[in-house]
Design a protein around this motif. Structure first.
Motif, PDB file in Angstrom:
ATOM      1  N   SER A  88       9.866 -11.564  -0.310  1.00 55.29           N
ATOM      2  CA  SER A  88       9.444 -10.238  -0.393  1.00 55.29           C
ATOM      3  C   SER A  88       9.739  -9.941  -2.127  1.00 55.29           C
ATOM      4  CB  SER A  88      10.468  -9.397   0.476  1.00 55.29           C
ATOM      5  OG  SER A  88      10.102  -8.067   0.147  1.00 55.29           O
ATOM      6  N   LYS A  89       8.621  -9.537  -2.697  1.00 56.01           N
ATOM      7  CA  LYS A  89       8.443  -9.022  -4.131  1.00 56.01           C
ATOM      8  C   LYS A  89       8.948 -10.130  -5.072  1.00 56.01           C
ATOM      9  CE  LYS A  89      10.030  -4.121  -2.804  1.00 56.01           C
ATOM     10  NZ  LYS A  89      10.787  -3.156  -3.388  1.00 56.01           N
ATOM     11  N   VAL A  90       9.079 -11.321  -4.542  1.00 56.30           N
ATOM     12  CA  VAL A  90       9.073 -12.177  -5.417  1.00 56.30           C
ATOM     13  C   VAL A  90       7.797 -13.382  -5.564  1.00 56.30           C
ATOM     14  CG1 VAL A  90      10.439 -14.662  -5.998  1.00 56.30           C
ATOM     15  CG2 VAL A  90      11.817 -12.619  -4.881  1.00 56.30           C
ATOM     16  N   TRP A  91       7.375 -13.237  -6.984  1.00 52.81           N
ATOM     17  CA  TRP A  91       5.997 -13.851  -7.185  1.00 52.81           C
ATOM     18  C   TRP A  91       6.228 -15.214  -8.032  1.00 52.81           C
ATOM     19  CZ3 TRP A  91       1.214 -12.784  -5.209  1.00 52.81           C
ATOM     20  CH2 TRP A  91       1.094 -11.586  -4.196  1.00 52.81           C
ATOM     21  N   LYS A  92       5.481 -16.183  -7.788  1.00 54.98           N
ATOM     22  CA  LYS A  92       5.287 -17.366  -8.609  1.00 54.98           C
ATOM     23  C   LYS A  92       3.763 -17.063  -9.517  1.00 54.98           C
ATOM     24  CE  LYS A  92       5.652 -21.647  -6.888  1.00 54.98           C
ATOM     25  NZ  LYS A  92       5.308 -22.837  -6.292  1.00 54.98           N
ATOM     26  N   VAL A  93       3.991 -17.080 -10.754  1.00 54.76           N
ATOM     27  CA  VAL A  93       3.035 -16.597 -11.585  1.00 54.76           C
ATOM     28  C   VAL A  93       2.536 -17.558 -12.801  1.00 54.76           C
ATOM     29  CG1 VAL A  93       3.775 -14.221 -11.130  1.00 54.76           C
ATOM     30  CG2 VAL A  93       4.428 -15.557 -13.273  1.00 54.76           C
ATOM     31  N   LEU A  94       1.666 -17.510 -13.324  1.00 59.74           N
ATOM     32  CA  LEU A  94       1.436 -18.166 -14.564  1.00 59.74           C
ATOM     33  C   LEU A  94       1.673 -16.973 -15.556  1.00 59.74           C
ATOM     34  CD1 LEU A  94      -1.866 -20.377 -14.070  1.00 59.74           C
ATOM     35  CD2 LEU A  94       0.649 -21.097 -14.594  1.00 59.74           C
ATOM     36  N   ILE A 131       8.653  -8.396  -8.790  1.00 60.39           N
ATOM     37  CA  ILE A 131       7.753  -7.373  -9.027  1.00 60.39           C
ATOM     38  C   ILE A 131       8.065  -6.297  -8.228  1.00 60.39           C
ATOM     39  CG2 ILE A 131       5.441  -6.543  -9.389  1.00 60.39           C
ATOM     40  CD1 ILE A 131       4.777  -9.483  -9.727  1.00 60.39           C
ATOM     41  N   GLU A 132       8.708  -4.853  -8.943  1.00 62.35           N
ATOM     42  CA  GLU A 132       8.843  -3.686  -8.056  1.00 62.35           C
ATOM     43  C   GLU A 132       7.761  -2.885  -8.222  1.00 62.35           C
ATOM     44  OE1 GLU A 132      11.330  -3.583  -6.266  1.00 62.35           O
ATOM     45  OE2 GLU A 132      13.028  -5.073  -7.044  1.00 62.35           O
ATOM     46  N   SER A 133       7.422  -1.919  -7.385  1.00 63.77           N
ATOM     47  CA  SER A 133       6.518  -0.865  -7.504  1.00 63.77           C
ATOM     48  C   SER A 133       6.756   0.211  -6.466  1.00 63.77           C
ATOM     49  CB  SER A 133       5.138  -1.308  -7.340  1.00 63.77           C
ATOM     50  OG  SER A 133       4.807  -2.096  -6.060  1.00 63.77           O
ATOM     51  N   PRO A 136       2.608   0.239  -2.592  1.00 62.25           N
ATOM     52  CA  PRO A 136       2.258  -1.273  -2.253  1.00 62.25           C
ATOM     53  C   PRO A 136       1.888  -1.937  -3.358  1.00 62.25           C
ATOM     54  CG  PRO A 136       1.686   0.089  -0.214  1.00 62.25           C
ATOM     55  CD  PRO A 136       2.105   0.927  -1.442  1.00 62.25           C
ATOM     56  N   LEU A 137       2.036  -3.060  -3.563  1.00 64.56           N
ATOM     57  CA  LEU A 137       1.194  -3.912  -4.816  1.00 64.56           C
ATOM     58  C   LEU A 137      -0.034  -4.118  -4.768  1.00 64.56           C
ATOM     59  CD1 LEU A 137       2.007  -5.264  -7.488  1.00 64.56           C
ATOM     60  CD2 LEU A 137       2.587  -7.391  -6.240  1.00 64.56           C
ATOM     61  N   MET A 138      -0.605  -4.465  -3.377  1.00 63.75           N
ATOM     62  CA  MET A 138      -1.836  -4.693  -3.161  1.00 63.75           C
ATOM     63  C   MET A 138      -2.602  -3.525  -3.716  1.00 63.75           C
ATOM     64  SD  MET A 138      -2.431  -7.684  -2.721  1.00 63.75           S
ATOM     65  CE  MET A 138      -1.302  -9.138  -2.306  1.00 63.75           C
ATOM     66  N   GLU A 139      -2.051  -2.169  -3.378  1.00 55.09           N
ATOM     67  CA  GLU A 139      -2.950  -0.917  -3.923  1.00 55.09           C
ATOM     68  C   GLU A 139      -3.096  -0.997  -5.377  1.00 55.09           C
ATOM     69  OE1 GLU A 139      -1.363   2.576  -2.315  1.00 55.09           O
ATOM     70  OE2 GLU A 139      -1.442   2.149  -0.126  1.00 55.09           O
ATOM     71  N   ILE A 140      -2.049  -1.473  -5.956  1.00 56.26           N
ATOM     72  CA  ILE A 140      -2.025  -1.252  -7.563  1.00 56.26           C
ATOM     73  C   ILE A 140      -3.004  -2.341  -8.019  1.00 56.26           C
ATOM     74  CG2 ILE A 140      -0.482  -1.618  -9.513  1.00 56.26           C
ATOM     75  CD1 ILE A 140       1.841  -0.448  -7.695  1.00 56.26           C
ATOM     76  N   LEU A 141      -2.991  -3.556  -7.359  1.00 56.31           N
ATOM     77  CA  LEU A 141      -3.784  -4.456  -7.844  1.00 56.31           C
ATOM     78  C   LEU A 141      -5.446  -4.330  -7.606  1.00 56.31           C
ATOM     79  CD1 LEU A 141      -2.311  -7.688  -6.516  1.00 56.31           C
ATOM     80  CD2 LEU A 141      -1.962  -6.752  -8.631  1.00 56.31           C
ATOM     81  N   ASP A 142      -5.540  -3.437  -6.444  1.00 55.60           N
ATOM     82  CA  ASP A 142      -6.968  -3.177  -6.336  1.00 55.60           C
ATOM     83  C   ASP A 142      -7.369  -2.105  -7.597  1.00 55.60           C
ATOM     84  OD1 ASP A 142      -7.487  -4.595  -4.010  1.00 55.60           O
ATOM     85  OD2 ASP A 142      -6.924  -2.850  -2.752  1.00 55.60           O
ATOM     86  N   GLU A 143      -6.271  -1.348  -8.131  1.00 56.02           N
ATOM     87  CA  GLU A 143      -6.760  -0.196  -9.082  1.00 56.02           C
ATOM     88  C   GLU A 143      -6.579  -0.909 -10.501  1.00 56.02           C
ATOM     89  OE1 GLU A 143      -4.349   3.427  -6.711  1.00 56.02           O
ATOM     90  OE2 GLU A 143      -3.800   2.438  -8.651  1.00 56.02           O
ATOM     91  N   GLU A 144      -5.990  -1.671 -10.942  1.00 64.19           N
ATOM     92  CA  GLU A 144      -5.366  -2.486 -12.185  1.00 64.19           C
ATOM     93  C   GLU A 144      -5.899  -4.003 -12.289  1.00 64.19           C
ATOM     94  OE1 GLU A 144      -4.450  -0.661 -14.588  1.00 64.19           O
ATOM     95  OE2 GLU A 144      -4.084   1.285 -13.655  1.00 64.19           O
ATOM     96  N   GLY A 145      -5.683  -4.711 -11.190  1.00 63.00           N
ATOM     97  CA  GLY A 145      -6.075  -5.991 -11.232  1.00 63.00           C
ATOM     98  C   GLY A 145      -7.421  -6.344 -11.504  1.00 63.00           C
ATOM     99  N   VAL A 146      -7.585  -7.658 -11.885  1.00 62.29           N
ATOM    100  CA  VAL A 146      -9.018  -8.390 -12.477  1.00 62.29           C
ATOM    101  C   VAL A 146      -9.108  -9.515 -11.423  1.00 62.29           C
ATOM    102  CG1 VAL A 146     -10.324  -9.301 -14.115  1.00 62.29           C
ATOM    103  CG2 VAL A 146      -8.914  -7.158 -14.620  1.00 62.29           C
TER     104      VAL A 146
END
Length: 343
Positions: A88-94, A131-133, A136-146
């Motif tokens: 929960s809220k822990v992401w593996k990233v590049l 990652i904290e917000s 919901p992070l998915m809502e933010i990704l829809d707005e800000e993510g590419v």
């Protein structure tokens, strides 16, 4: 077996930088393993090669807008590609940045709508963040993510119109379950109308899920292919999908896997049935396929695990001949490119 055995020459101008105007305009090379022959068709012609009671197996994973931007406490820019939520809220990233943050450092992401704390710094650009917000992070990704387009799609400028197009076109029409950092690209060519045509012919469609991670696309740097390690990717096969696949097999139909991710999921199963798990299966010649009778796939990078998989299915010599022909015939390569039906 050496990695160099799966190399080929590709003119850079054949790497597709944009999707075709319409999905159904993609060209489709048809590779016949029994006669060692090649045909040149279009994806809409696939109805001529499938019949009742064949089953088309597709990966219904949904690509998330996983490429996001932010800055460090110092003000320096940072770019992230979200690979997998491991807890929960822990992401593996590049992570791409001029100077990597230290464990415990914080980042401001998505125009201040999210923040992250560095938990672990790995190799080859990998890291683990919390990652904290407030939303919901998915809502933010829809707005800000590419959309997380692969690096060989190298456009000089990325306009808002292109980002909107990629959000639509770098996604299959049957995508349902969010979680992928890359599209299962062989599925990008299908339209609802094409599925309707196949259904009229008695061809069933079974949906499974494999969330595509970095492992599928990480280049093979090892000189000997058996020294290469695949990353794990999560999959799920429902009872409904398993029944459709089993019924097709029982009544003389073929299992036609759409894309390497469908192949990897099916071949990870000891026997066809509902299942959940993760797989790091690495398919290369020689390999005895248990569950797959035909494959629809895109054209893959030189020396990639995907090209090795298709060489295991069709034979290395025939596959490299097909790629040489594709170059001569100006097929479009990679994610937004054309496709190949291997029978």
């Amino acid at each position: 077996m050496k990695t160099d055995l799966f190399n080929y020459d590709l003119p850079p101008e054949l790497i597709a930088q944009h999707p075709p105007e319409r999905r159904e305009l993609a060209r489709m090379m048809v590779l016949h393993r029994d006669t060692q022959t090649i045909e040149h068709r279009h994806i809409s012609d696939i109805v001529e090669y499938l019949r009742e009671p064949d089953v088309l197996v597709v990966n219904n994973t949904k690509v998330i807008p996983a490429r996001i931007f932010g800055h460090k406490a110092s003000g320096g820019k940072v770019e992230l590609l979200l690979l997998e939520e491991t807890d929960s809220k822990v992401w593996k990233v590049l992570m791409k940045t001029s100077r990597r943050p230290k464990v415990g450092d914080t980042l401001t992401l998505c125009s201040g709508k999210a923040s992250a704390t560095m938990l672990y710094d790995g190799e080859q650009g990998e890291a683990v963040l919390r990652i904290e917000s407030d939303r919901p992070l998915m809502e933010i990704l829809d707005e800000e993510g590419v959309p997380p387009l692969p690096p060989y799609i190298a456009r000089k400028e990325q306009t808002a119109e292109q980002i909107a197009e990629d959000k639509n076109r770098y996604q299959t029409v049957f995508a349902k379950n969010p979680g992928s950092a890359a599209a299962p690209t062989a599925g990008l060519h299908f339209t609802p109308e094409l599925f309707q045509s196949l259904e009229k012919q008695g061809v069933a469609k079974a949906e499974l899920t494999l969330h595509v991670g970095l492992g599928t696309f990480r280049p093979v740097s090892a000189e000997i292919i058996t020294d290469h390690e695949m990353h794990h990717e999560r999959y799920s096969v429902s009872e409904e999908a398993a029944d459709k696949i089993s019924n097709a097999r029982a009544t003389g139909g073929r299992v036609v896997a759409v894309g390497s991710t469908s192949v990897r999921t099916l071949e990870s199963l000891p026997m066809i049935g509902s299942a959940e798990g993760s797989t790091n299966i690495f398919i290369y010649p020689p390999y005895d396929f248990k569950h797959v009778d035909a494959i629809l796939t895109n054209f893959h990078l030189p020396k990639s695990t995907l090209l090795m998989m298709m060489s295991a299915f069709a034979g290395r010599d025939l596959m490299l001949k097909a790629y040489e022909t594709a170059v001569q015939e100006n097929y479009r390569f990679f994610s937004y490119g054309d496709c190949m039906l291997i029978l």
